[in-house]
Write a protein that holds these residues in place. Structure first.
Motif, mmCIF file in Angstrom:
data_model
loop_
_atom_site.group_PDB
_atom_site.id
_atom_site.type_symbol
_atom_site.label_atom_id
_atom_site.label_comp_id
_atom_site.label_asym_id
_atom_site.label_seq_id
_atom_site.Cartn_x
_atom_site.Cartn_y
_atom_site.Cartn_z
ATOM 1 N N LEU A 153 61.135 33.460 -51.343
ATOM 2 C CA LEU A 153 60.079 32.839 -52.583
ATOM 3 C C LEU A 153 58.895 32.306 -52.199
ATOM 4 O O LEU A 153 57.824 31.923 -53.273
ATOM 5 C CB LEU A 153 60.944 31.527 -52.952
ATOM 6 C CG LEU A 153 62.320 31.850 -53.722
ATOM 7 C CD1 LEU A 153 63.238 30.588 -53.895
ATOM 8 C CD2 LEU A 153 62.006 32.705 -55.038
ATOM 9 N N ASP A 154 58.499 32.390 -50.986
ATOM 10 C CA ASP A 154 57.099 32.036 -50.564
ATOM 11 C C ASP A 154 56.198 33.114 -50.210
ATOM 12 O O ASP A 154 55.054 33.186 -49.986
ATOM 13 C CB ASP A 154 57.053 31.264 -49.355
ATOM 14 C CG ASP A 154 57.761 31.822 -48.173
ATOM 15 O OD1 ASP A 154 58.365 32.925 -48.307
ATOM 16 O OD2 ASP A 154 57.657 31.336 -46.928
ATOM 17 N N PHE A 155 56.780 34.537 -50.855
ATOM 18 C CA PHE A 155 56.204 35.742 -50.363
ATOM 19 C C PHE A 155 56.153 36.146 -49.249
ATOM 20 O O PHE A 155 55.345 37.310 -49.190
ATOM 21 C CB PHE A 155 54.901 35.701 -51.467
ATOM 22 C CG PHE A 155 54.982 35.457 -53.106
ATOM 23 C CD1 PHE A 155 55.394 36.593 -53.792
ATOM 24 C CD2 PHE A 155 54.684 34.409 -53.349
ATOM 25 C CE1 PHE A 155 55.700 36.262 -55.128
ATOM 26 C CE2 PHE A 155 55.073 33.989 -54.847
ATOM 27 C CZ PHE A 155 55.515 35.016 -55.539
ATOM 28 N N GLN A 156 56.881 35.640 -48.256
ATOM 29 C CA GLN A 156 56.845 36.057 -46.931
ATOM 30 C C GLN A 156 57.770 36.718 -46.726
ATOM 31 O O GLN A 156 58.875 36.738 -47.095
ATOM 32 C CB GLN A 156 56.925 34.945 -46.017
ATOM 33 C CG GLN A 156 56.781 35.122 -44.727
ATOM 34 C CD GLN A 156 56.576 34.087 -43.647
ATOM 35 O OE1 GLN A 156 56.186 33.937 -42.610
ATOM 36 N NE2 GLN A 156 56.845 32.754 -44.115
ATOM 37 N N GLU A 180 50.566 35.564 -57.800
ATOM 38 C CA GLU A 180 51.101 35.710 -56.483
ATOM 39 C C GLU A 180 50.164 35.850 -55.433
ATOM 40 O O GLU A 180 50.646 35.210 -54.226
ATOM 41 C CB GLU A 180 51.981 37.395 -56.483
ATOM 42 C CG GLU A 180 53.217 37.130 -57.327
ATOM 43 C CD GLU A 180 53.637 38.517 -57.415
ATOM 44 O OE1 GLU A 180 53.343 39.540 -56.668
ATOM 45 O OE2 GLU A 180 54.650 39.043 -58.361
ATOM 46 N N GLY A 181 49.033 36.370 -55.487
ATOM 47 C CA GLY A 181 47.970 36.295 -54.444
ATOM 48 C C GLY A 181 47.616 34.884 -54.109
ATOM 49 O O GLY A 181 47.703 34.593 -52.877
ATOM 50 N N LYS A 182 47.533 33.917 -55.107
ATOM 51 C CA LYS A 182 47.147 32.550 -54.926
ATOM 52 C C LYS A 182 48.228 31.879 -54.277
ATOM 53 O O LYS A 182 48.004 31.208 -53.355
ATOM 54 C CB LYS A 182 46.874 31.894 -56.385
ATOM 55 C CG LYS A 182 46.603 30.454 -56.298
ATOM 56 C CD LYS A 182 46.346 29.715 -57.467
ATOM 57 C CE LYS A 182 46.350 28.581 -57.570
ATOM 58 N NZ LYS A 182 45.277 27.837 -56.776
ATOM 59 N N LEU A 183 49.507 32.124 -54.909
ATOM 60 C CA LEU A 183 50.770 31.190 -54.161
ATOM 61 C C LEU A 183 50.895 31.662 -52.780
ATOM 62 O O LEU A 183 51.310 30.873 -52.101
ATOM 63 C CB LEU A 183 51.771 31.677 -54.893
ATOM 64 C CG LEU A 183 51.833 31.019 -56.445
ATOM 65 C CD1 LEU A 183 53.030 31.760 -57.067
ATOM 66 C CD2 LEU A 183 51.875 29.547 -56.454
ATOM 67 N N ALA A 184 50.578 33.075 -52.184
ATOM 68 C CA ALA A 184 50.804 33.450 -51.029
ATOM 69 C C ALA A 184 49.916 32.624 -50.033
ATOM 70 O O ALA A 184 50.439 32.171 -49.073
ATOM 71 C CB ALA A 184 50.772 34.982 -50.966
ATOM 72 N N GLU A 186 48.275 29.980 -50.589
ATOM 73 C CA GLU A 186 48.675 28.451 -50.498
ATOM 74 C C GLU A 186 49.759 28.222 -49.550
ATOM 75 O O GLU A 186 49.875 27.281 -48.710
ATOM 76 C CB GLU A 186 49.372 28.015 -51.948
ATOM 77 C CG GLU A 186 48.237 27.849 -53.011
ATOM 78 C CD GLU A 186 48.843 27.261 -54.205
ATOM 79 O OE1 GLU A 186 48.012 26.894 -55.252
ATOM 80 O OE2 GLU A 186 50.143 27.264 -54.554
ATOM 81 N N SER A 187 51.056 29.031 -49.592
ATOM 82 C CA SER A 187 51.798 29.112 -48.532
ATOM 83 C C SER A 187 51.058 29.533 -47.115
ATOM 84 O O SER A 187 51.680 28.701 -46.085
ATOM 85 C CB SER A 187 53.088 30.203 -48.695
ATOM 86 O OG SER A 187 53.549 30.102 -50.066
#
Length: 480
Positions: A153-156, A180-184, A186-187
């Motif tokens: 869920l963190d795109f890892q 998704e690019g932004k959220l990744a 952020e993670s």
């Protein structure tokens, strides 16, 4: 009269305010839905069925793929075969619909074929008719099956430190890719802040993050890295926004605005890809984002506590994290003929409907070329020619060859064996035929399917697993 109008306006405004207040209250965390799930981004409670997180406002659709269950984990199996549509393969050609004996069992929602499992009785005719192999017959509850990298869920991914976003993650919606690019990132920023400081590599620069690919997901990731103050490198084997530049759609839709770091809300409705490219170029220029072009990543491997990223220039860069924002199409093989750089030349097909009423030339002798030609010839008014330099289609599956023979016999596809493109111009294509003869035919689009290097073997070399997930169909399908 003015007083009456004022009263009516006041009542309407009050009603809208009350409606908005009640909706927000219904979506408020911790109260109305004890069965709601925690938002992966901010951990606030999100009521079942909510489209947005009431805490941070992120669209829940962005987690639709990574949060879907693995295929073997779907509900009870009644043992009856059902048609299953792979959403990552379907091109919306509609070839499956007229052959289904059960009316309404398969239909189009937006640009995707959708199966009503209550009506499907497992004839399998839709799977036989699908020109791109997007429909399979299996038991279970799934209707959309997507093969994708193993991502959380963190795109890892399952490889620590390597993140995957955008089209490579299973679905290429532009608005999702941007989010998704932004959220990744952020993670990534959160992880780097919470983890112990990495030792400095002797005599080498270590980036906080290397981003591979400058499509919508990669550019959004780069902009967020810039905003977060991270030491980043954004690499692309082509030009900035190359994914969009090669996109075959004539019209792009974003149903709601998405917030681009360092730029603000982007709202594109009924825009062409040229409009979107112009916007991205402005975003890059305004923000100062640096995109390093002609940098094809060839390997990623662990080197101590860092990730070593190798490129075609035989250079190696070190990073604490890597975000892969590449497309699913990989690196296509090109013909090297005059005019191949034109916008009308595609190396893959996202939607067959763009070929309605067009003169289309498909080049290649394998299954992908034949499937593209079959899908294009089903579009209303399309005039399709398939060109192959060989004497016969030896590499294609028997099923595809039979379908091609049938389409050719019906006059739906003109097959030119022992032919090669000589030149591509704005409205025509010139082909060299056997015996030294040449032929010029009208042309609106060229689809080149002569192979290339897909990204999945590259992912396997890194150690990233591929999994199948079954994505539930929402009651209302967005047309974005």
């Amino acid at each position: 009269m003015e007083a009456f109008i004022t009263t009516i306006v006041t009542i309407l405004v009050t009603m809208l305010f009350i409606r908005s207040y009640m909706r927000k209250r219904a979506d408020a965390p911790g109260g109305s839905d004890p069965d709601g799930a925690a938002c992966p981004r901010c951990r606030e409670n999100v009521p079942t069925g909510a489209l947005y997180c009431p805490g941070c406002g992120i669209a829940m659709q962005v987690y639709e793929m990574v949060g879907a269950p693995l295929s073997q984990e779907t509900g009870e199996d009644d043992g009856q075969l059902k048609a299953i549509v792979r959403a990552d393969v379907c091109v919306g050609c509609t070839a499956c619909i007229p052959v289904c004996p059960e009316q309404g069992a398969i239909a189009m929602q937006g640009k995707l074929a959708v199966v009503d499992k209550s009506l499907c009785v497992g004839h399998g005719k839709c799977a036989d008719a699908c020109p791109v192999g997007a429909i399979i017959m299996a038991t279970g509850e799934a209707v959309h099956r997507v093969e994708m990298p193993d991502i959380g869920l963190d795109f890892q991914s399952n490889v620590p430190g390597v993140y995957i976003v955008g089209e490579l993650g299973g679905r290429g919606l532009i608005k999702n890719a941007i989010n998704e690019g932004k959220l990744a990132i952020e993670s990534v920023a959160r992880e780097l802040k919470e983890s112990a400081p990495a030792r400095t590599a002797p005599n080498e620069r270590v980036h906080d993050v290397i981003i591979v690919g400058s499509g919508p997901a990669g550019l959004s990731a780069g902009l967020e890295a810039l905003r977060q103050g991270l030491d980043y490198a954004l690499l692309d084997q082509g030009t900035p926004a190359n994914t969009i530049r090669k996109y075959p759609r004539h019209k792009l839709l974003l149903a709601e605005p998405v917030n681009i770091p360092l730029f603000g809300d982007l709202w594109v409705r009924d825009a062409s890809k040229e409009d979107l490219i112009e916007i991205w170029d402005k975003v890059i220029a305004r923000s100062g984002l640096v995109v390093q072009t002609d940098q094809r990543v060839t390997a990623i491997e662990k080197r101590g506590e860092f990730l070593a990223v190798s490129t075609n220039e035989e250079t190696v860069r070190l990073a604490r994290r890597v975000v892969l924002a590449m497309g699913r199409r990989g690196t296509p093989r090109k013909l090297g003929v005059p005019g191949e750089e034109r916008e009308k030349v595609f190396y893959d097909v996202a939607e067959m409907e763009v070929f309605r009423g067009k003169h289309v030339l498909v080049v290649g002798g394998g299954d992908s070329a034949i499937e593209s030609a079959l899908g294009a010839c089903d579009q209303e008014g399309a005039v399709v020619t398939l060109s192959y330099r060989g004497e016969e289609f030896k590499r294609a599956k028997d099923r595809n060859r039979e379908k091609l023979d049938a389409a050719a016999a019906q006059g739906k596809i003109a097959v030119l064996l022992q032919s090669q493109i000589q030149q591509i111009t704005e409205g025509e294509v010139t082909l060299a035929l056997a015996g030294g003869e040449s032929r010029t035919i009208p042309n609106d689009n060229v689809v080149i399917r002569v192979g290339g290097e897909p990204p999945f073997p590259f992912l396997e070399r890194i150690g990233i697993r591929m999994v199948s997930r079954d994505v539930a169909i929402p009651r209302e399908t967005s047309h974005a």
